[in-house]
Scaffold this motif. Structure first.
Motif, PDB file in Angstrom:
ATOM      1  N   THR A  35      29.898 154.029 -23.549  1.00 22.44           N
ATOM      2  CA  THR A  35      28.467 154.259 -23.775  1.00 22.44           C
ATOM      3  C   THR A  35      28.198 154.558 -25.249  1.00 22.44           C
ATOM      4  N   VAL A  39      26.052 152.345 -28.356  1.00 20.06           N
ATOM      5  CA  VAL A  39      24.996 152.860 -29.236  1.00 20.06           C
ATOM      6  C   VAL A  39      25.389 152.638 -30.698  1.00 20.06           C
ATOM      7  N   ASP A  64      17.392 159.092 -20.140  1.00 21.91           N
ATOM      8  CA  ASP A  64      17.568 158.192 -21.281  1.00 21.91           C
ATOM      9  C   ASP A  64      17.485 158.952 -22.601  1.00 21.91           C
ATOM     10  N   HIS A 163      15.696 151.326 -23.238  1.00 21.06           N
ATOM     11  CA  HIS A 163      16.991 150.668 -23.052  1.00 21.06           C
ATOM     12  C   HIS A 163      16.810 149.228 -22.591  1.00 21.06           C
ATOM     13  N   LYS A 208      15.481 151.691 -31.405  1.00 21.97           N
ATOM     14  CA  LYS A 208      15.833 151.867 -29.993  1.00 21.97           C
ATOM     15  C   LYS A 208      17.342 151.753 -29.829  1.00 21.97           C
ATOM     16  N   LEU A 210      19.405 152.605 -27.682  1.00 23.82           N
ATOM     17  CA  LEU A 210      20.023 152.387 -26.366  1.00 23.82           C
ATOM     18  C   LEU A 210      19.855 150.954 -25.846  1.00 23.82           C
ATOM     19  N   SER A 214      22.120 149.409 -20.031  1.00 21.33           N
ATOM     20  CA  SER A 214      21.147 149.272 -18.945  1.00 21.33           C
ATOM     21  C   SER A 214      20.913 150.638 -18.299  1.00 21.33           C
ATOM     22  N   ILE A 218      23.291 154.169 -18.272  1.00 21.60           N
ATOM     23  CA  ILE A 218      22.847 155.464 -18.814  1.00 21.60           C
ATOM     24  C   ILE A 218      22.818 156.520 -17.709  1.00 21.60           C
TER      25      ILE A 218
END
Ligand code: AMP
Ligand code: ZN
Length: 319
Positions: A35, A39, A64, A163, A208, A210, A214, A218
């Motif tokens: 994850t 990012v 999120d 996201h 953005k 993220l 999806s 998250i």
């Protein structure tokens, strides 16, 4: 969905998360790495932030934006977290509590503003006075206030927790309704405008971080990290059109894993690059913020609400 005996694709230990869109199974530790790397890659690829940069993060209290806050902080950015309290009773209280719990967890400050205090009226009243949808008015006032806060805090960039599902859903809507202007400006990082000489409000850069993740990725991250997220969706958002497009894509994603990624990243790949920076226009007579009209959209909403309230008070006085 997970199967007992499933093994992590990275470390071969027992896995508890399965993501068919990547043909990937992950344990908690590898999910964290996955994850946070997504990012990091998004921030680099779309040049969202310079190393260690100060960034204002818009924190709603949902999974999120709490994930966004934690990950940006871990990646070494100087995060200024801001929460706008919307005044929707229990829902807003629980959102604020979640933001405060997260601030405590990260031992980081949190800036809180009340939308109703700032606007001088409840979102519902403003929507009614303008005969506009509640969600549209709330979104427009929230964006306006967040933009102001970025400059009040002396920063120039705003990060949100949007996201892949948000961006792919928005893209599908824009394609189906042939919104050429919105399609042109859909990009994970948008340039802003400096404030006028002598200070004031400009247009914040919007990023953005993220977008490569999806909603289910998250959600899994937030759960496995124990983030104190408020999971309810806004009680006033029923019937928002964006969710219809997201639901349609989710159905396709179930049958054809990877649909959302293909749609959104295919669209970005076809573009020559980011849209051109916004051209300077005028300044709002009311709030001094950038606008193409005499008065900006948010100030118009507030003005009509004030006019309606004054008319009502006048009628009440005459009766
Ligand atoms: P939404 O439109 O509710 O899906 O929110 C998208 C993003 O906007 C969130 O991930 C946050 O970054 C930001 N946001 C939404 N609501 C708030 C709020 N009340 N205060 C601060 N940021 C918000
Ligand atoms: Zn204005």
């Amino acid at each position: 969905m997970t199967n007992p005996g499933m093994k992590c694709s990275r470390c071969r230990r027992p896995a508890s998360h399965r993501f068919p869109q990547h043909n990937l199974r992950l344990c908690d530790a590898c999910l964290e790495i996955f994850t946070e790397r997504q990012v990091e890659r998004a921030v680099k690829k779309w040049r969202m932030l310079a190393p260690g940069q100060e960034v204002v993060a818009a924190i709603s209290g949902g999974k999120d934006s709490l994930a966004l806050w934690q990950i940006l902080a871990r990646l070494g950015y100087r995060v200024r977290a801001v929460h706008i309290s919307l005044g929707f009773g229990e829902f807003s209280q629980a959102s604020l509590d979640a933001c405060r719990a997260m601030a405590q967890r990260l031992d980081a400050p949190l800036e809180v503003r009340g939308l109703e205090d700032w606007a001088g009226a409840a979102v519902g009243e403003i929507a009614l006075a303008n005969r506009r949808e509640h969600c549209a008015v709330c979104g427009s006032l929230k964006r306006h206030l967040l933009n102001r806060l970025v400059f009040e805090l002396g920063a120039d960039t705003l990060a949100t927790g949007h996201h892949l599902d948000d961006e792919a859903g928005r893209l599908l809507g824009n394609l189906m309704r042939r919104h050429a202007g919105y399609l042109e400006r859909q990009w994970p990082a948008l340039e802003g405008m400096a404030p006028p000489a002598g200070g004031g409000v400009g247009l914040a850069r919007k990023v953005k971080p993220l977008v490569r993740l999806s909603g289910d990725e998250i959600r899994a991250y937030a759960q496995s990290q124990g983030l104190p997220a408020h999971l309810a969706s806004c009680p006033r958002s029923k019937g928002a059109t964006l969710t219809n497009y997201q639901d349609a894509l989710e159905l396709m994603e179930q049958r054809m894993p990877g649909t959302k990624r293909d749609l959104y990243f295919g669209f970005l790949r076809q573009k020559a690059g980011p849209p051109p920076p916004p051209e300077p226009g005028g300044l709002c007579r009311q709030c001094g913020g950038p606008t193409r009209q005499e008065t900006c959209g948010a100030c118009l909403l507030l003005r009509r609400a004030r006019e309606t309230a004054a008319r009502r008070a006048g009628q009440g006085g005459a009766a």
